[in-house]
Scaffold this motif. Structure first.
Motif, PDB file in Angstrom:
ATOM      1  N   VAL A 111       0.819  -1.208   0.000  1.00 42.59           N
ATOM      2  CA  VAL A 111       0.000   0.000   0.000  1.00 42.59           C
ATOM      3  C   VAL A 111       0.853   1.257   0.000  1.00 42.59           C
ATOM      4  O   VAL A 111       0.436   2.305  -0.530  1.00 42.59           O
ATOM      5  N   ASP A 112       2.059   1.193   0.559  1.00 44.61           N
ATOM      6  CA  ASP A 112       2.917   2.377   0.599  1.00 44.61           C
ATOM      7  C   ASP A 112       3.420   2.781  -0.783  1.00 44.61           C
ATOM      8  O   ASP A 112       3.908   3.897  -0.965  1.00 44.61           O
ATOM      9  N   SER A 113       3.302   1.890  -1.750  1.00 42.14           N
ATOM     10  CA  SER A 113       3.815   2.184  -3.097  1.00 42.14           C
ATOM     11  C   SER A 113       2.932   3.171  -3.850  1.00 42.14           C
ATOM     12  O   SER A 113       3.402   3.857  -4.763  1.00 42.14           O
ATOM     13  N   TYR A 114       1.653   3.250  -3.477  1.00 43.40           N
ATOM     14  CA  TYR A 114       0.734   4.101  -4.238  1.00 43.40           C
ATOM     15  C   TYR A 114       1.162   5.562  -4.240  1.00 43.40           C
ATOM     16  O   TYR A 114       1.004   6.266  -5.237  1.00 43.40           O
ATOM     17  N   ALA A 115       1.711   6.033  -3.119  1.00 39.85           N
ATOM     18  CA  ALA A 115       2.145   7.431  -3.045  1.00 39.85           C
ATOM     19  C   ALA A 115       3.306   7.713  -3.976  1.00 39.85           C
ATOM     20  O   ALA A 115       3.584   8.877  -4.279  1.00 39.85           O
ATOM     21  N   MET A 116       3.976   6.672  -4.455  1.00 34.97           N
ATOM     22  CA  MET A 116       5.135   6.836  -5.323  1.00 34.97           C
ATOM     23  C   MET A 116       4.782   6.746  -6.799  1.00 34.97           C
ATOM     24  O   MET A 116       5.632   6.956  -7.655  1.00 34.97           O
TER      25      MET A 116
END
Length: 355
Positions: A304-309
């Motif tokens: 889920v942390d990848s979406y901001a990237m």
């Protein structure tokens, strides 16, 4: 004496380096995946950076999810692969049969980052989500001629011509039920209920004369790009790559309903390179690695942390407005059904497509 001090300093430096994570090594790991553009993306986004950071060379082999190839290596003790990319059914069966290592991933990875895709299994680490959906050429079909449902896909009178479907019953039976009015969320229950499989095959019988069966993701796109079919079933990442490489305008009808497969990375049982294999899986699931892969393929990242990237364009192409139209190829009911009935259904499907 000077040379001796230099040598000792070198040894000390090497000793310190040996204590660091992702230690550089002359070792290699062999990973098996399904090749094609996703395999190329995995090499660029994950394998090459991992090798640059660790010195561990990644060798790649390909297969078409034949569990028998994993089984043969483990049962004979002649391991060729260390890490395997497996779909949910092979992950479940391979784990049950002791073909894949049981690993407590919570000791290595923050599992909370992967809850949205169903989390980890006893053996598998969720690497990516691969949606499969109705694909059409937006330069060919416009306005009220845009197919928006699987019943449209089955409508050969309004849209005459061939259709492309994968030569595998899982995914095909599911969308056949969607074409018959079953909501995506209800497909696993209907498929597993008495008469569910017969209902799906009855739908396939209606469209069978108009189907070209594809056996690889590359072929699924080629059939569309060469206009051999008027529409088809394809995986999101393949569509993105096909558009980028060919300058075409293939579109996905997310509103029609789609399947969504979770792809796992698992370590082959008995791999002598267990630590290095776990390190590769950890690296593959890091937010930065996942974002790099998602930017190339367009698949939704599992972390889920990848979406901001992700780029704005990438986020815009995700089916965020149609999450209720997705059918996860996961869950106890779905996996148990295919584990118990998969062999007989595959035999029936093979006979069905051959006649």
């Amino acid at each position: 004496m000077g040379r001796r001090k230099t040598a000792l300093a070198t040894v000390a430096a090497l000793s310190i380096a040996a204590l660091t994570s992702y230690q550089a090594s002359a070792e290699s790991l062999t990973v098996v995946n399904q090749g094609g553009s996703p395999g190329d993306a995995q090499k660029t986004a994950v394998f090459d950076p991992f090798t640059a950071e660790t010195g561990i060379e990644i060798l790649v082999d390909t297969y078409n999810q034949e569990l028998a190839k994993i089984r043969a290596q483990v049962e004979t003790g002649n391991l060729i692969w260390d890490v395997a990319s497996v779909h949910s059914l092979n992950d479940a069966i391979g784990c049950d049969e002791g073909l894949l290592e049981r690993i407590d991933w919570s000791e290595h990875i923050d599992e909370s980052k992967f809850e949205a895709v169903g989390g980890f299994t006893e053996c598998g680490a969720p690497y990516l989500v691969s949606p499969g959906a109705l694909v059409y050429d937006a330069d060919r079909w416009q306005g009220d001629m845009v197919p928006r449902s699987w019943s449209d896909f089955w409508n050969v009178e309004k849209w005459p011509g061939k259709r492309a479907l994968p030569f595998q019953p899982d995914q095909v039976l599911e969308i056949a039920l969607m074409s018959d009015g079953v909501a995506p969320r209800d497909v696993p229950e209907v498929l597993a209920s008495p008469g569910g499989v017969d209902r799906a095959f009855a739908q396939l019988e209606k469209i069978k004369p108009h189907v070209l069966w594809w056996k690889s993701g590359d072929e699924s796109m080629q059939l569309l790009l060469t206009n051999e079919v008027v529409m088809g079933y394809g995986w999101q990442g393949r569509v993105n790559v096909a558009n980028r490489s060919s300058g075409r305008n293939l579109k996905i009808a997310w509103e029609a309903g789609y399947t969504s497969a979770v792809i796992y990375l698992a370590v082959m049982a008995g791999s002598p390179k267990l630590k290095e294999a776990i390190d590769l899986v950890k690296y593959s699931l890091e937010a930065e690695s996942q974002a790099r892969y998602a930017e190339i393929m367009g698949y939704p990242p599992a972390n889920v942390d990848s979406y901001a990237m992700l780029s704005d364009e990438n986020r815009a192409n995700q089916p965020t407005e149609y999450l209720d139209r997705g059918m996860m190829q996961a869950g106890e009911l779905y996996i148990s059904f295919w584990r118990d009935n998969g062999d007989s259904i595959r035999q029936r499907f093979s006979t069905f497509t051959a006649r």
